[in-house]
Design a protein around this motif. Sequence first.
Motif, short mmCIF file in Angstrom:
data_model
loop_
_atom_site.label_atom_id
_atom_site.label_comp_id
_atom_site.label_asym_id
_atom_site.label_seq_id
_atom_site.Cartn_x
_atom_site.Cartn_y
_atom_site.Cartn_z
N TRP A 21 -48.16 -24.47 -48.60
CA TRP A 21 -47.71 -23.11 -48.38
C TRP A 21 -47.18 -22.90 -46.96
O TRP A 21 -46.28 -22.08 -46.75
CB TRP A 21 -48.80 -22.10 -48.75
N VAL A 39 -43.65 -23.88 -47.40
CA VAL A 39 -42.91 -22.90 -48.20
C VAL A 39 -42.53 -21.68 -47.36
O VAL A 39 -41.39 -21.23 -47.38
CB VAL A 39 -43.72 -22.45 -49.43
N LEU A 40 -43.49 -21.16 -46.62
CA LEU A 40 -43.32 -19.87 -45.95
C LEU A 40 -43.00 -19.95 -44.46
O LEU A 40 -42.74 -18.91 -43.84
CB LEU A 40 -44.59 -19.03 -46.13
N LEU A 82 -47.39 -14.66 -55.79
CA LEU A 82 -46.51 -14.37 -54.67
C LEU A 82 -45.06 -14.44 -55.14
O LEU A 82 -44.70 -15.30 -55.93
CB LEU A 82 -46.70 -15.40 -53.55
N VAL A 129 -41.70 -15.22 -53.37
CA VAL A 129 -41.15 -15.74 -52.13
C VAL A 129 -39.70 -15.27 -52.05
O VAL A 129 -38.85 -15.71 -52.81
CB VAL A 129 -41.27 -17.28 -52.07
N ARG A 130 -39.43 -14.36 -51.13
CA ARG A 130 -38.15 -13.64 -51.06
C ARG A 130 -37.13 -14.45 -50.28
O ARG A 130 -37.03 -14.32 -49.07
CB ARG A 130 -38.36 -12.28 -50.40
N GLU A 152 -33.41 -23.55 -52.67
CA GLU A 152 -34.82 -23.44 -52.27
C GLU A 152 -35.72 -24.08 -53.31
O GLU A 152 -36.71 -24.75 -52.97
CB GLU A 152 -35.21 -21.99 -52.02
N ASP A 160 -47.13 -24.02 -57.65
CA ASP A 160 -47.38 -24.84 -56.47
C ASP A 160 -48.02 -26.17 -56.88
O ASP A 160 -48.12 -26.48 -58.07
CB ASP A 160 -48.19 -24.07 -55.41
N LEU A 184 -39.58 -17.53 -56.93
CA LEU A 184 -38.53 -17.45 -55.91
C LEU A 184 -37.69 -16.25 -56.28
O LEU A 184 -37.17 -16.18 -57.38
CB LEU A 184 -37.66 -18.72 -55.91
#
Length: 144
Positions: free
Chosen positions: A23, A26-27, A86, A88-89, A106, A135, A143
């Motif tokens: 994560w 990812v973030l 979540l 993810v923007r 992405e 994940d 996404l």
Amino acid sequence: MAAVKKFQVTFDCAEPERVARFWCEVLGYVVPPPPKGFATWDNYQRSLPPEKRGSWFACMDPSGVGPRLYFQRVPEGKVVKNRVHLDVRVATGLVGEERLAVLEAECARLVALGAARVHLMLADEENESCIWMQDIEGNDFCLD
């Protein structure tokens, strides 16, 4: 009116550090410094009784804006779809082919990190396109 409160998002998982580090990638999050009195996370882990080692891990937004993510080891695996996930923007404000291209790029990056692509949900009258993913331990996220 109630004051806005800080919160963290907690993940149940089998391998907290592995999932936390996924994560972070990812973030763009980071691993916080080890607890006071320990030079490294490894030193901290070695100080714990064997049954507690690796039982949790965390990551945080380096800017301090986003919530802390906390990962705790649990004995059971995931058995049903998450009720909370979540988003993810990565394509905010984009539409059509431009949005799809950003989502797909992405998605490819995250699959290379161990995520799984589940389903592309194409735009309809109410929602823009997004990709449902999981994940490295099967936790659902999108996404968006």
